[in-house]
Structure formats: C-alpha cells, structure tokens
Design an enzyme around this catalytic site. Sequence first.
Site, short mmCIF file in Angstrom:
data_model
loop_
_atom_site.label_atom_id
_atom_site.label_comp_id
_atom_site.label_asym_id
_atom_site.label_seq_id
_atom_site.Cartn_x
_atom_site.Cartn_y
_atom_site.Cartn_z
N GLU A 126 38.40 59.04 30.24
CA GLU A 126 37.50 58.66 31.36
C GLU A 126 37.54 59.31 32.64
O GLU A 126 36.64 59.68 33.35
CB GLU A 126 37.65 57.14 31.45
CG GLU A 126 36.71 56.36 32.32
CD GLU A 126 35.10 56.78 32.40
OE1 GLU A 126 34.64 56.43 31.40
OE2 GLU A 126 34.51 57.26 33.26
N LYS A 142 34.01 69.79 34.65
CA LYS A 142 33.50 68.21 34.37
C LYS A 142 32.33 68.35 33.77
O LYS A 142 31.89 67.73 32.59
CB LYS A 142 33.38 67.43 35.75
CG LYS A 142 34.56 67.03 36.34
CD LYS A 142 34.41 66.80 37.81
CE LYS A 142 35.73 66.35 38.48
NZ LYS A 142 35.86 66.18 39.89
#
Length: 354
Positions: free
Chosen positions: A165, A240
């Site tokens: 996460e 990312k």
Amino acid sequence: MGPKHIITTWRVPYFMIKIALIGFGVVGQSFARVLSQKQQGLLDNYGLDASIVAISGRSKGSLLVKEGIDLEKLLTSFDESGTVESYPTGIKGLDSIRTIKESGADVVVEVTGTNLETGGAGLPHIREALGLGKHVITCNKGPPALAYNELKELADANGVKFRIESTVMAGTPAVNLGGETLAGNRILGFKGIINGTTNYILTKMEQGGDYDTALSEAQELGYAEADPAGDVEGWDAVGKVVILANTLMGAHLKPTDVEREGITGITPAMIEEAKGEGMRIKLIAQAFLVDGVVKAKVSPERVSVTDPLANVNDTMNALTFTTDGLHDVTVIGRGAGGVETAHGIISDLIAIYR
Ligand SMILES: NC(=O)c1ccc[n+]([C@@H]2O[C@H](COP(=O)([O-])OP(=O)(O)OC[C@H]3O[C@@H](n4cnc5c(N)ncnc54)[C@H](OP(=O)(O)O)[C@@H]3O)[C@@H](O)[C@H]2O)c1
C-alpha cells in the site's frame, strides 16, 4: 507461516504477530514509534498482538530479541546512541538476510531505500522472506516496480501475502483502494499527482517564483533531495505508475516502458500562459487502456482549474481512478512522510490478519 489463531471465544480473534523490520531510516523509525503508540489499540480493536522481534538497520546496527523488543526502551536508547545495538539485551550484529532467517518473524516489514534499476537490497530481502513463508509489507518501490508479478507468485506459492500500500501515496489509500475497496469495478485507467516534491515546486512557480528558487526552497524544507533528479525528472512517479498499472490493470510494464518527461523544462512563462487560459501545469502520472493495451506516461500537463487535480497544491497528492461502474473516483491526501508511510504499513498489517 502466519501465527496460529489462538483464541476463538473473544469478540475479535487473537493473533500474536512477530515482525522483523528491515531498514531503520525515516520510515523504519517512524514505524517503530507509531507501532509503540498503537500496540494497545491494535490489540483492543483487531485482536492483533503485534511486536517487533528484530531490526536490521545497516549503519544503525541490528538487534534480535525473540520475545519482542520493548519499543519505548529501544527508541529511548536509539535516540541517545544512534544505534539499535545499545538496547540492553538480545543478539546484535546479524546482517539483514540472517535477521530475516533467524528472527522467527511472521511478517517482514521491508523499508530500505528504493532502487528502480536493480531493486536494491530490498529485492533479495523480499525474495528471502517470501521464500521462507513470511508475509512481506513494503513501502520500497524498487522491488514491486521491477518484479511485482514474480514476488506475488512467490507469495502465493508459499501461502503468504505481499502487500505494498505505502509504495504509492504513503498511507493515503491508493493500491488497496483500487485493488480492494473498488472491487467489482474494472479499473480502466488512472491519472494523478503522485510526487509531492514536483507538486510543491510547480505550486511555488504558480505563485510567482522561478524553477531554481522553488527547488532550493523544496530542498531547504527537506521535500527535495540534494540530488533532486529522481523527483524532478519523473522517475519516482514512473515507479509508482508501474506499480499501479501492474497491480490494478494487469499490465506487465517496466519503468523503461513508461513515457517520461520531468518538470525541469517548465518556465514561469509557460505557467503564466496556462493560467491565462484557465489551466494549471501539473506533473501528471497516468495509465489508460488503449486498444486493449495499457499505456503509461509521466509528464507535465495543462489541467483545467475545474479538474479536482488542479486544486491539489504544495506537497499534497491525488489520484483519480476511472472505472466502468463508478466512473471517476478521486482520493486526495498526503503522499509522503515517515508517520504517513507507517500508517500505510499498519493498514497492510491489519489487512493480512483480516
Ligand atoms: N520517507 C517517505 O516519506 C517515504 C514514503 C513512501 C515510501 N518511502 C520509501 O520507503 C523506503 C525507506 O524510506 P526512508 O525515507 O526511510 O529512507 P532512509 O531514511 O534512507 O532509510 C533507509 C534505510 O535503509 C537502510 N538500509 C539500506 N540497505 C540496508 C540493508 N541491506 N540492510 C539493512 N538496512 C539497510 C539504510 O541504512 P543506512 O543508514 O546504512 O544507509 C537506511 O537507514 C524507501 O524505499 C522510500 O522510497 C519513503
């Protein structure tokens, strides 16, 4: 393997969780602090009796205490000495791989530095831990950006979880929002501001500064590194985007597959021109399905002031998912910081035992 489900008669199940913490920099230390503050709440609310049994911190030393480290005592002695080895008991001096092997931990929290070319020390750490049947939680972008599918398969083969996460937007929900909360929707694409340093620089330029002044200010405030290339040239956002595209859209991208342009070429004149047309320039990271293929890109884009992303300023991050069912869903929050990242790790820890 995971801990035993010990008591079933209590309101919530009870799990004893032993954690090995690999890396003791900003995030590692924050995680130890946040866990020490939240240990009782985790037990009361989730039945999780979580303790850190080992820390491996390279220049910060290493420590293994099989019965669990007293975190308050550890943090006090670490603050005074700069090494975890000043803790009064336990085994000292093991390297990171031996720490993973000998710790007896159920969960390895891997928080060493990111390397988007090789995966850095994190990749062997995570392979070792998953191979030994330990759950892994990491905020380190290198291993999932380069080898998510391999690591997920290794986790599945060993009956454990690989959770990431806080690799994107720290503790602000991103990976798990797209992968779990939006379950049932198909993620058709996403676009977002997922690098706080560049967003800070662009915000300052919008307020009238030039690029160099805004960068120096970001460096003085600790938002940008002395060598800012990873942020301003878009590499951090590329890592990312790859993680989001591969985990949420079934892509198989490598960082080098992503079209990339940083913000170093943005001038005050370009920002003024955009402003005059009701637009703002933002470093947008995005991936969309084009003819059934996932295409990803990181680049400065002109965004209409009516777009939720245009009003995300300073170091804040935001991400809009485009889905088949709910259409656009946007989340805005802090995308960096030790405490914020530690909370992302804790949310993964809770998710594993749920
Ligand atoms: N800080 C944030 O806001 C943030 C947010 C999201 C994600 N992240 C990610 O989280 C990770 C950690 O970030 P950070 O800010 O905590 O970085 P950091 O302060 O540089 O800490 C990294 C630590 O890892 C240690 N380390 C490196 N190799 C090691 C090894 N083989 N064994 C044991 N320890 C090792 C380093 O030790 P030395 O002291 O010897 O160098 C250093 O203390 C990075 O991957 C970063 O990208 C950070």
